[in-house]
Design a protein around this motif. Structure first.
Motif, PDB file in Angstrom:
ATOM      1  N   GLN A 181       4.966 -11.344 -35.158  1.00  0.00           N
ATOM      2  CA  GLN A 181       6.077 -10.942 -36.016  1.00  0.00           C
ATOM      3  C   GLN A 181       7.382 -11.056 -35.239  1.00  0.00           C
ATOM      4  N   THR A 182       8.477 -11.181 -35.959  1.00  0.00           N
ATOM      5  CA  THR A 182       9.788 -11.277 -35.336  1.00  0.00           C
ATOM      6  C   THR A 182      10.133  -9.963 -34.654  1.00  0.00           C
ATOM      7  N   LEU A 183      10.691 -10.056 -33.448  1.00  0.00           N
ATOM      8  CA  LEU A 183      11.095  -8.875 -32.698  1.00  0.00           C
ATOM      9  C   LEU A 183      12.609  -8.881 -32.544  1.00  0.00           C
ATOM     10  N   SER A 184      13.213  -7.718 -32.771  1.00  0.00           N
ATOM     11  CA  SER A 184      14.669  -7.648 -32.654  1.00  0.00           C
ATOM     12  C   SER A 184      15.064  -6.437 -31.826  1.00  0.00           C
ATOM     13  N   SER A 185      16.250  -6.517 -31.272  1.00  0.00           N
ATOM     14  CA  SER A 185      16.831  -5.432 -30.489  1.00  0.00           C
ATOM     15  C   SER A 185      18.274  -5.283 -30.925  1.00  0.00           C
ATOM     16  N   GLY A 193       5.608 -16.667 -33.774  1.00  0.00           N
ATOM     17  CA  GLY A 193       5.003 -17.878 -33.238  1.00  0.00           C
ATOM     18  C   GLY A 193       5.484 -18.260 -31.852  1.00  0.00           C
ATOM     19  N   GLN A 194       6.485 -17.552 -31.324  1.00  0.00           N
ATOM     20  CA  GLN A 194       6.982 -17.889 -29.995  1.00  0.00           C
ATOM     21  C   GLN A 194       5.928 -17.549 -28.953  1.00  0.00           C
ATOM     22  N   ARG A 195       5.791 -18.432 -27.979  1.00  0.00           N
ATOM     23  CA  ARG A 195       4.776 -18.293 -26.934  1.00  0.00           C
ATOM     24  C   ARG A 195       5.380 -17.604 -25.716  1.00  0.00           C
ATOM     25  N   GLY A 196       4.598 -16.709 -25.121  1.00  0.00           N
ATOM     26  CA  GLY A 196       5.026 -16.012 -23.923  1.00  0.00           C
ATOM     27  C   GLY A 196       3.865 -15.842 -22.957  1.00  0.00           C
ATOM     28  N   VAL A 218       0.961  -6.693 -31.791  1.00  0.00           N
ATOM     29  CA  VAL A 218       1.909  -7.736 -32.204  1.00  0.00           C
ATOM     30  C   VAL A 218       1.581  -9.077 -31.554  1.00  0.00           C
ATOM     31  N   LEU A 219       0.602  -9.103 -30.647  1.00  0.00           N
ATOM     32  CA  LEU A 219       0.305 -10.308 -29.872  1.00  0.00           C
ATOM     33  C   LEU A 219      -1.057 -10.903 -30.205  1.00  0.00           C
ATOM     34  N   LEU A 220      -1.132 -12.224 -30.080  1.00  0.00           N
ATOM     35  CA  LEU A 220      -2.389 -12.971 -30.201  1.00  0.00           C
ATOM     36  C   LEU A 220      -2.523 -13.866 -28.984  1.00  0.00           C
ATOM     37  N   LEU A 221      -3.758 -14.135 -28.543  1.00  0.00           N
ATOM     38  CA  LEU A 221      -3.954 -15.104 -27.474  1.00  0.00           C
ATOM     39  C   LEU A 221      -3.543 -16.476 -27.978  1.00  0.00           C
ATOM     40  N   ALA A 222      -2.858 -17.236 -27.144  1.00  0.00           N
ATOM     41  CA  ALA A 222      -2.482 -18.606 -27.502  1.00  0.00           C
ATOM     42  C   ALA A 222      -3.749 -19.452 -27.580  1.00  0.00           C
ATOM     43  N   GLN A 223      -3.741 -20.471 -28.387  1.00  0.00           N
ATOM     44  CA  GLN A 223      -4.926 -21.295 -28.641  1.00  0.00           C
ATOM     45  C   GLN A 223      -5.086 -22.428 -27.645  1.00  0.00           C
ATOM     46  N   SER A 224      -4.745 -22.209 -26.370  1.00  0.00           N
ATOM     47  CA  SER A 224      -4.806 -23.298 -25.407  1.00  0.00           C
ATOM     48  C   SER A 224      -6.065 -23.301 -24.560  1.00  0.00           C
ATOM     49  N   ASP A 225      -6.788 -22.197 -24.503  1.00  0.00           N
ATOM     50  CA  ASP A 225      -7.946 -22.096 -23.622  1.00  0.00           C
ATOM     51  C   ASP A 225      -9.229 -22.064 -24.441  1.00  0.00           C
TER      52      ASP A 225
END
Length: 166
Positions: A94-98, A107-110, A145-152
């Protein structure tokens, strides 16, 4: 130096096990076994005469991996099951704001930098941007709010079958 675990004993991995370059058929740094998985001691040896190394067979993953004693625990030890570990690549759900300003988009990867709270609900420090190896956009984010990225492949449900012995 005595071994803590014995042949045939069931153990739990308490840290993610990544390839240090000794596991054939996998890239250096690739995730081999995710924390929380259980396996059986297949053999015990020593490395550089001062480290006990265990050959642990992980039946679900179909491989045997060398583990240090500090990476293992017995099944009677308390276990806190959390989804992410330092170095994991994650995607925001989800979008995070401050202060009303969007700081991280859906969808941003971290990358997980570390755990901020050691009890539920878990919060992680996540880096979303690096400039010249310096973190310029990290936030403390709840696990929900986080999901594992689908790279591994190990994280996406695909099973890697390796017969490599350590």
């Amino acid at each position: 130096m005595d071994a803590k675990f014995d042949y045939g004993e069931k153990v739990r991995v308490i840290k993610n096990i990544r390839n240090d370059g000794t596991f054939m058929g996998s890239n250096r740094g690739a995730l081999l076994i995710r924390r929380g998985n259980e396996g059986y001691i297949k053999g015990v040896g020593k490395f550089l005469q001062d480290q006990v190394i265990y050959q642990v067979h992980f039946m679900e993953q179909g491989c045997t991996v060398g583990c240090r004693e500090t990476e293992l625990s017995d099944l009677s030890s308390p276990w806190i099951d959390r989804k992410f570990e330092r170095g994991d690549s994650v995607v925001v759900r989800q979008t995070l704001s401050s202060s009303g300003e969007v700081v991280v988009s859906v969808g941003q990867r971290g990358t997980i930098l570390g755990l901020e709270s050691n009890q539920k609900p878990f919060y992680y420090r996540v880096s979303f941007k690096e400039v010249d190896s310096e973190d310029v956009n990290s936030w403390v984010i709840p696990e929900t709010v986080l999901l594992l990225a689908q790279s591994d492949p190990l994280l996406t449900g695909q099973v890697l079958t390796r017969s490599t012995q350590c």
